[in-house]
Write a protein that holds these residues in place. Structure first.
Motif, PDB file in Angstrom:
ATOM      1  N   ALA A   1       0.827  -1.207   0.000  1.00  0.00           N
ATOM      2  CA  ALA A   1       0.000   0.000   0.000  1.00  0.00           C
ATOM      3  C   ALA A   1       0.860   1.254   0.000  1.00  0.00           C
ATOM      4  O   ALA A   1       0.639   2.189  -0.780  1.00  0.00           O
ATOM      5  N   LEU A   2       1.849   1.302   0.864  1.00  0.00           N
ATOM      6  CA  LEU A   2       2.676   2.499   1.015  1.00  0.00           C
ATOM      7  C   LEU A   2       3.493   2.785  -0.241  1.00  0.00           C
ATOM      8  O   LEU A   2       3.601   3.935  -0.680  1.00  0.00           O
ATOM      9  N   VAL A   3       4.062   1.746  -0.821  1.00  0.00           N
ATOM     10  CA  VAL A   3       4.885   1.937  -2.012  1.00  0.00           C
ATOM     11  C   VAL A   3       4.021   2.305  -3.213  1.00  0.00           C
ATOM     12  O   VAL A   3       4.406   3.165  -4.024  1.00  0.00           O
ATOM     13  N   ALA A   4       2.854   1.706  -3.348  1.00  0.00           N
ATOM     14  CA  ALA A   4       1.970   2.034  -4.468  1.00  0.00           C
ATOM     15  C   ALA A   4       1.539   3.491  -4.418  1.00  0.00           C
ATOM     16  O   ALA A   4       1.464   4.173  -5.449  1.00  0.00           O
ATOM     17  N   ASP A   5       1.244   3.991  -3.235  1.00  0.00           N
ATOM     18  CA  ASP A   5       0.898   5.400  -3.070  1.00  0.00           C
ATOM     19  C   ASP A   5       2.066   6.298  -3.466  1.00  0.00           C
ATOM     20  O   ASP A   5       1.910   7.264  -4.223  1.00  0.00           O
TER      21      ASP A   5
ATOM     22  N   GLY B   1      -1.011   7.900   2.030  1.00  0.00           N
ATOM     23  CA  GLY B   1       0.092   7.102   2.541  1.00  0.00           C
ATOM     24  C   GLY B   1       0.483   7.501   3.950  1.00  0.00           C
ATOM     25  O   GLY B   1       0.866   6.653   4.769  1.00  0.00           O
ATOM     26  N   GLU B   2       0.378   8.796   4.253  1.00  0.00           N
ATOM     27  CA  GLU B   2       0.683   9.252   5.608  1.00  0.00           C
ATOM     28  C   GLU B   2      -0.289   8.662   6.626  1.00  0.00           C
ATOM     29  O   GLU B   2       0.099   8.296   7.739  1.00  0.00           O
ATOM     30  N   VAL B   3      -1.565   8.572   6.263  1.00  0.00           N
ATOM     31  CA  VAL B   3      -2.556   7.970   7.165  1.00  0.00           C
ATOM     32  C   VAL B   3      -2.262   6.488   7.362  1.00  0.00           C
ATOM     33  O   VAL B   3      -2.338   5.960   8.479  1.00  0.00           O
TER      34      VAL B   3
ATOM     35  N   PRO C   1      -9.978   8.898   1.568  1.00  0.00           N
ATOM     36  CA  PRO C   1      -9.360   8.814   2.899  1.00  0.00           C
ATOM     37  C   PRO C   1     -10.023   7.777   3.807  1.00  0.00           C
ATOM     38  O   PRO C   1      -9.385   7.296   4.754  1.00  0.00           O
ATOM     39  N   ALA C   2     -11.251   7.416   3.518  1.00  0.00           N
ATOM     40  CA  ALA C   2     -11.943   6.389   4.307  1.00  0.00           C
ATOM     41  C   ALA C   2     -11.212   5.054   4.296  1.00  0.00           C
ATOM     42  O   ALA C   2     -11.353   4.248   5.228  1.00  0.00           O
ATOM     43  N   LEU C   3     -10.433   4.784   3.244  1.00  0.00           N
ATOM     44  CA  LEU C   3      -9.775   3.486   3.091  1.00  0.00           C
ATOM     45  C   LEU C   3      -8.305   3.512   3.490  1.00  0.00           C
ATOM     46  O   LEU C   3      -7.663   2.459   3.529  1.00  0.00           O
ATOM     47  N   ALA C   4      -7.775   4.680   3.793  1.00  0.00           N
ATOM     48  CA  ALA C   4      -6.328   4.819   3.887  1.00  0.00           C
ATOM     49  C   ALA C   4      -5.711   4.066   5.065  1.00  0.00           C
ATOM     50  O   ALA C   4      -4.576   3.586   4.971  1.00  0.00           O
ATOM     51  N   ALA C   5      -6.403   3.957   6.170  1.00  0.00           N
ATOM     52  CA  ALA C   5      -5.834   3.296   7.353  1.00  0.00           C
ATOM     53  C   ALA C   5      -6.032   1.780   7.335  1.00  0.00           C
ATOM     54  O   ALA C   5      -5.474   1.080   8.186  1.00  0.00           O
ATOM     55  N   LEU C   6      -6.802   1.264   6.381  1.00  0.00           N
ATOM     56  CA  LEU C   6      -7.230  -0.133   6.451  1.00  0.00           C
ATOM     57  C   LEU C   6      -6.120  -1.161   6.301  1.00  0.00           C
ATOM     58  O   LEU C   6      -6.126  -2.168   7.015  1.00  0.00           O
ATOM     59  N   PRO C   7      -5.157  -1.006   5.372  1.00  0.00           N
ATOM     60  CA  PRO C   7      -4.151  -2.073   5.252  1.00  0.00           C
ATOM     61  C   PRO C   7      -3.421  -2.380   6.553  1.00  0.00           C
ATOM     62  O   PRO C   7      -3.238  -3.553   6.905  1.00  0.00           O
ATOM     63  N   ALA C   8      -3.015  -1.349   7.272  1.00  0.00           N
ATOM     64  CA  ALA C   8      -2.325  -1.585   8.539  1.00  0.00           C
ATOM     65  C   ALA C   8      -3.262  -2.232   9.557  1.00  0.00           C
ATOM     66  O   ALA C   8      -2.871  -3.161  10.272  1.00  0.00           O
ATOM     67  N   LEU C   9      -4.486  -1.741   9.627  1.00  0.00           N
ATOM     68  CA  LEU C   9      -5.450  -2.299  10.578  1.00  0.00           C
ATOM     69  C   LEU C   9      -5.698  -3.777  10.316  1.00  0.00           C
ATOM     70  O   LEU C   9      -5.705  -4.605  11.243  1.00  0.00           O
TER      71      LEU C   9
ATOM     72  N   ILE D   1      -3.863   2.660  -2.299  1.00  0.00           N
ATOM     73  CA  ILE D   1      -3.744   2.096  -0.954  1.00  0.00           C
ATOM     74  C   ILE D   1      -4.322   0.673  -0.889  1.00  0.00           C
ATOM     75  O   ILE D   1      -3.620  -0.289  -0.559  1.00  0.00           O
ATOM     76  N   MET D   2      -5.588   0.510  -1.217  1.00  0.00           N
ATOM     77  CA  MET D   2      -6.183  -0.827  -1.143  1.00  0.00           C
ATOM     78  C   MET D   2      -5.712  -1.717  -2.279  1.00  0.00           C
ATOM     79  O   MET D   2      -5.528  -2.930  -2.105  1.00  0.00           O
TER      80      MET D   2
END
Length: 317
Positions: free
Chosen positions: A12-16, A71-73, A141-149, A276-277
């Protein structure tokens, strides 16, 4: 973290980061010209990229390898979970306010959901933070935190979905945004648990509801990878009902992580929001399929400027 869970987060982070240089350029023909002349990934955001096309240069001054706010989120959530070992809403809201608010570490474009969330948090004591502090907004932004979670979650799918909604409403207090996040979470959760990506995407459809589920079904029915056509059909902009169908089309048909990321950028528009997703799903699927092989190209990992921070948080989890 297991290899595939780490792959989901770093994917996710690298793709962003890879998409940042052409983010919010709404002109696939112009993107094709730039690709022929300069390449496609990890470009410096420059005004001449946008001079002949439709778009908005939001990241002027950022160097290649930096992140968008999405990516920051994602990284903020990863660090939060590494520190607290579980999601703590009030602590996360305080960290979010500190990171994106005045005097915070983040320097860059503040989108509408972020701005409105900050407005709801800035002048409150943490004990006063509302559970649903987010904007009534259905953007990415609704999806940005999901990969880590999801990557850090060790419980059941039902428990994940309860926690997911709490996370999403911190920034996006909107039912369509929650439905999109629910659907995307199910897909990534299933991929991480060994379900082939085509089946995981199909299994996630009932969680989307209306108006999103019919759009996702149409995206999966497209017979081949065509991110430009998908973006033209569903929309290239920042709303989840536009971006998630494009993500599903690419995730279903892309042969590997590199193909998925590049196809996403070629589609134009909110490529970082979709990244991100998409990056998480395809990287996790590839890691599961390839066993010990890591799906994110090593030169791309090396160009992501916050790799050390992200790797340390993954190791802590």
């Amino acid at each position: 973290m297991k290899n595939e869970n780490t792959a989901a987060v770093l994917g996710a982070l690298v793709a962003d980061s890879a998409a940042l240089g052409l983010h919010w350029l709404y002109d696939p023909a112009r993107i094709a010209e730039i690709e022929a002349a300069k390449g496609l990934v990890f470009l410096k955001p420059e005004a001449d990229h946008y001079a002949e096309g439709k778009g908005y240069l939001a990241h002027a001054g950022k160097l290649p390898g930096r992140s968008s706010a999405y990516g920051e989120v994602c990284l903020l959530m990863l660090k939060h979970l590494a520190k607290h070992r579980a999601f703590n809403r009030i602590e996360y809201q305080a960290e979010y306010r500190s990171h994106f608010g005045p005097g915070g570490e983040f320097v860059g474009y503040i989108d509408s959901p972020t701005r409105l969330t900050l407005r709801n948090l800035l002048f409150l004591e943490p004990s006063e933070f509302p559970a649903a502090s987010g904007a009534d907004d259905d953007q990415h932004p609704a999806l940005a935190a999901l990969p880590a979670l999801i990557a850090a979650h060790a419980g059941t799918l039902e428990n994940l979905l309860e926690r997911m909604e709490e996370v999403v409403r911190v920034t996006n207090n909107n039912d369509v945004a929650v439905a999109a996040a629910r659907c995307a979470s199910v897909a990534l959760f299933k991929v991480l648990h060994g379900v082939p990506i085509a089946q995981a995407l199909t299994d996630a459809l009932p969680y989307a509801g209306n108006p999103l589920q019919p759009l996702l079904e149409q995206a999966l029915a497209m017979p081949k990878l065509d991110s430009v056509a998908a973006a033209e059909r569903f929309g290239p902009a920042c709303h989840v009902a536009q971006g998630l169908p494009v993500v599903f089309n690419i995730a279903l048909h892309a042969a590997d992580y590199r193909t998925a990321v590049e196809s996403n950028i070629r589609a134009g528009g909110d490529s970082c929001g979709r990244a991100i997703m998409l990056g998480a799903m395809v990287a996790a699927h590839s890691a599961k399929r390839n066993g010990s092989g890591f799906p994110v190209p090593l030169p791309w990992l090396a160009r992501y400027q916050k790799l050390a921070t992200a790797a340390e948080a993954c190791a802590a989890l």
